[in-house]
Design an enzyme around this catalytic site. Sequence first.
Site, PDB file in Angstrom:
ATOM      1  N   ALA A 160      -3.360  18.435  10.442  1.00  0.00           N
ATOM      2  CA  ALA A 160      -4.309  18.593  11.547  1.00  0.00           C
ATOM      3  C   ALA A 160      -5.546  19.425  11.196  1.00  0.00           C
ATOM      4  CB  ALA A 160      -3.637  19.154  12.801  1.00  0.00           C
ATOM      5  N   ALA A 161      -5.806  19.632   9.897  1.00  0.00           N
ATOM      6  CA  ALA A 161      -7.041  20.339   9.513  1.00  0.00           C
ATOM      7  C   ALA A 161      -8.247  19.556  10.041  1.00  0.00           C
ATOM      8  CB  ALA A 161      -7.127  20.482   7.992  1.00  0.00           C
ATOM      9  N   GLY A 162      -8.218  18.249   9.858  1.00  0.00           N
ATOM     10  CA  GLY A 162      -9.329  17.408  10.310  1.00  0.00           C
ATOM     11  C   GLY A 162      -9.485  17.430  11.825  1.00  0.00           C
ATOM     12  N   ASP A 163      -8.370  17.452  12.542  1.00  0.00           N
ATOM     13  CA  ASP A 163      -8.454  17.480  14.007  1.00  0.00           C
ATOM     14  C   ASP A 163      -9.008  18.825  14.487  1.00  0.00           C
ATOM     15  OD1 ASP A 163      -7.453  14.903  14.250  1.00  0.00           O
ATOM     16  OD2 ASP A 163      -5.386  15.603  14.215  1.00  0.00           O
ATOM     17  N   ASN A 222      -3.953  16.839  19.456  1.00  0.00           N
ATOM     18  CA  ASN A 222      -4.335  17.897  18.512  1.00  0.00           C
ATOM     19  C   ASN A 222      -5.811  18.266  18.654  1.00  0.00           C
ATOM     20  OD1 ASN A 222      -1.769  18.040  17.475  1.00  0.00           O
ATOM     21  ND2 ASN A 222      -2.218  16.829  15.641  1.00  0.00           N
ATOM     22  N   ASP A 228       6.329  15.081  17.486  1.00  0.00           N
ATOM     23  CA  ASP A 228       6.636  14.976  16.061  1.00  0.00           C
ATOM     24  C   ASP A 228       8.042  15.541  15.821  1.00  0.00           C
ATOM     25  OD1 ASP A 228       4.063  14.073  15.807  1.00  0.00           O
ATOM     26  OD2 ASP A 228       3.304  15.823  14.716  1.00  0.00           O
ATOM     27  N   GLU A 251      -5.460   6.128  17.277  1.00  0.00           N
ATOM     28  CA  GLU A 251      -4.014   6.007  17.471  1.00  0.00           C
ATOM     29  C   GLU A 251      -3.665   5.314  18.796  1.00  0.00           C
ATOM     30  OE1 GLU A 251      -2.190   9.525  14.650  1.00  0.00           O
ATOM     31  OE2 GLU A 251      -2.317   9.917  16.791  1.00  0.00           O
ATOM     32  N   SER A 289      -6.507  27.377  10.385  1.00  0.00           N
ATOM     33  CA  SER A 289      -5.352  26.525  10.696  1.00  0.00           C
ATOM     34  C   SER A 289      -4.551  26.172   9.439  1.00  0.00           C
ATOM     35  CB  SER A 289      -5.782  25.261  11.442  1.00  0.00           C
ATOM     36  OG  SER A 289      -6.259  24.280  10.550  1.00  0.00           O
ATOM     37  N   GLY A 311       2.280  24.099  10.850  1.00  0.00           N
ATOM     38  CA  GLY A 311       2.250  23.424  12.151  1.00  0.00           C
ATOM     39  C   GLY A 311       0.952  22.697  12.383  1.00  0.00           C
ATOM     40  N   GLY A 323     -14.954  21.110   1.553  1.00  0.00           N
ATOM     41  CA  GLY A 323     -15.885  21.338   2.654  1.00  0.00           C
ATOM     42  C   GLY A 323     -16.238  20.087   3.428  1.00  0.00           C
ATOM     43  N   LYS A 352      -3.017  12.695  17.241  1.00  0.00           N
ATOM     44  CA  LYS A 352      -4.372  13.156  16.912  1.00  0.00           C
ATOM     45  C   LYS A 352      -5.179  13.518  18.150  1.00  0.00           C
ATOM     46  CE  LYS A 352      -6.513  11.858  13.217  1.00  0.00           C
ATOM     47  NZ  LYS A 352      -6.030  12.877  12.269  1.00  0.00           N
ATOM     48  N   GLY A 353      -4.984  12.762  19.224  1.00  0.00           N
ATOM     49  CA  GLY A 353      -5.738  13.045  20.449  1.00  0.00           C
ATOM     50  C   GLY A 353      -5.378  14.417  20.996  1.00  0.00           C
TER      51      GLY A 353
HETATM   52  P1  ADP Z   1      -7.990  15.626   7.245  1.00  0.00           P
HETATM   53  O1  ADP Z   1      -7.050  16.681   7.718  1.00  0.00           O
HETATM   54  O2  ADP Z   1      -8.447  14.711   8.314  1.00  0.00           O
HETATM   55  O3  ADP Z   1      -7.538  14.900   6.009  1.00  0.00           O
HETATM   56  P2  ADP Z   1      -9.727  17.239   5.536  1.00  0.00           P
HETATM   57  O4  ADP Z   1      -8.576  17.358   4.592  1.00  0.00           O
HETATM   58  O5  ADP Z   1     -10.996  16.663   4.996  1.00  0.00           O
HETATM   59  O6  ADP Z   1      -9.340  16.405   6.838  1.00  0.00           O
HETATM   60  O7  ADP Z   1     -10.012  18.700   6.113  1.00  0.00           O
HETATM   61  C1  ADP Z   1     -10.891  18.941   7.169  1.00  0.00           C
HETATM   62  C2  ADP Z   1     -11.552  20.300   6.999  1.00  0.00           C
HETATM   63  O8  ADP Z   1     -10.543  21.305   6.976  1.00  0.00           O
HETATM   64  C3  ADP Z   1     -12.329  20.479   5.712  1.00  0.00           C
HETATM   65  O9  ADP Z   1     -13.669  20.037   5.845  1.00  0.00           O
HETATM   66  C4  ADP Z   1     -12.251  21.991   5.488  1.00  0.00           C
HETATM   67  O10 ADP Z   1     -13.256  22.674   6.219  1.00  0.00           O
HETATM   68  C5  ADP Z   1     -10.895  22.340   6.072  1.00  0.00           C
HETATM   69  N1  ADP Z   1      -9.895  22.378   4.994  1.00  0.00           N
HETATM   70  C6  ADP Z   1      -9.023  21.407   4.615  1.00  0.00           C
HETATM   71  N2  ADP Z   1      -8.281  21.789   3.559  1.00  0.00           N
HETATM   72  C7  ADP Z   1      -8.685  23.044   3.257  1.00  0.00           C
HETATM   73  C8  ADP Z   1      -8.319  24.014   2.269  1.00  0.00           C
HETATM   74  N3  ADP Z   1      -7.381  23.761   1.345  1.00  0.00           N
HETATM   75  N4  ADP Z   1      -8.959  25.229   2.266  1.00  0.00           N
HETATM   76  C9  ADP Z   1      -9.908  25.509   3.196  1.00  0.00           C
HETATM   77  N5  ADP Z   1     -10.303  24.643   4.141  1.00  0.00           N
HETATM   78  C10 ADP Z   1      -9.701  23.440   4.187  1.00  0.00           C
END
Ligand code: ADP
Length: 300
Positions: free
Chosen positions: A245-248, A46, A16, A141, A278, A283, A220, A43-44
Site C-alpha cells: 500500500a505504499a502507492g495507495d 486503502n 485481507d 479493482e 508507511s 500492514g 521516488g 485499494k479503494g
Molecule cells: P506501489 O506500491 O503502487 O508499487 P511504489 O512502489 O512506486 O508504488 O511506491 C510508491 C511511493 O512510495 C514511492 O514513490 C516512494 O515515495 C514510496 N516508497 C516506496 N518504496 C519505498 C522505499 N523502499 N523507501 C522509501 N520510500 C518508498
Amino acid sequence: MSAGPRVAVFGSVNMDLVAYVDQVPASGETVTGTAFRQVPGGKGANQAVAAARVGAEVSFLGAVGEDSFGGELRANLLANGIDVSGLRTVPGVSGVAHIVVDGRANNSIIVVPGANGGVTGTVEGDARIIEGAAALLLQLELPMEAVAAAARTGRELGVPVYLTPAPARELPAELLESVDVLVPNQHEAAAITGRTDPAEALAALVELVPEVLLTLGGDGSLYGRRGAEPVRVPAFRVEAVDTTAAGDTFCGSFAVARAEGRGPEEAMRFAAAAAALSVQRHGASSSMPTRDEVEALLGG
Ligand code: ADP
C-alpha cells in the site's frame, strides 16, 4: 482536527486474510503455517484511509457483502472517520484477498471480488456525494464499467479525477477521457505504454491524460504534464520493512496536498513523506501515517 478538503473515493474494499508459511503448498498438499493476520484492505479503502489520516474529510463509495467481514470493513472505515453513506451492503460475500506469504517474503494472492464485483455502475445518490469534492480517487479493482461511470460523473461535476491503473488492465478510451491525473507505478506504466524506461513511459502517458504521476518505489516519483518539463522528487531514504500500500498512501496523500492548493512538486514531497512512513511499518491501512507524523518528517 480542522476540516480539510473533501475527497471522494469510489473503489474496492476487501478483507485481507494473510497466512505465513515457510513454503507455499503444492496442489493437494497441506502445510502448517507460522502466523495469520486478518487486515482490512482493497485499494479503494486503502486510499480512503490514507487521505483521511493526512487530514481530508473522506467519503467512500463502494460495496460490502452481508457477511461478518462486511460489518468489520464498514467499521474500519468509520473508525478512520470516513463517511460511509455511499457504502452499500449487498447480498452475498464481501471482497476477500487470500494472501500467502512464504519464507522469502514472496506473495501469492487470490482476490475474490465478492461485493466489489457486483458494482457495475454508479447508483442514485453517488453523484450527490461526489459533487463538491476536491478530488475523486479511482482504481481498477471494480468492474471497468463502474470505474468509467464514476469517472464520467466526476468529470461532469468538475471534480478532478485521479486513476490508479491497478491491477494493470487495458484502459478504454472512454475511461481515459474523463481522467485528470493518472497515478501508475512503474509496472503499470510499462503495461500501458510498453516502455520500461520511466522517462519514456511518462512521455507516452502525458499524451493520454492531462497529468501523470509515476511512482518509482525507492527511486521516488516523476510528474509530467504535456509540454512541460517532468518533475522528479526522490524517495526518503528509510529502512523499508513492508511496502504494501505504499502507492495507495502516496496517491491518497498527493491528492489531499493538491486539494489544499499545493503545487505538484510540494505535493510529491508530502506524499513521499507519507509513503516513507508507511513502508517502515507492517500492514496496509494500519501502517499509514497521520498528518502530524508527515509534517514532523517534512520538518514543518
Ligand atoms: P506501489 O506500491 O503502487 O508499487 P511504489 O512502489 O512506486 O508504488 O511506491 C510508491 C511511493 O512510495 C514511492 O514513490 C516512494 O515515495 C514510496 N516508497 C516506496 N518504496 C519505498 C522505499 N523502499 N523507501 C522509501 N520510500 C518508498
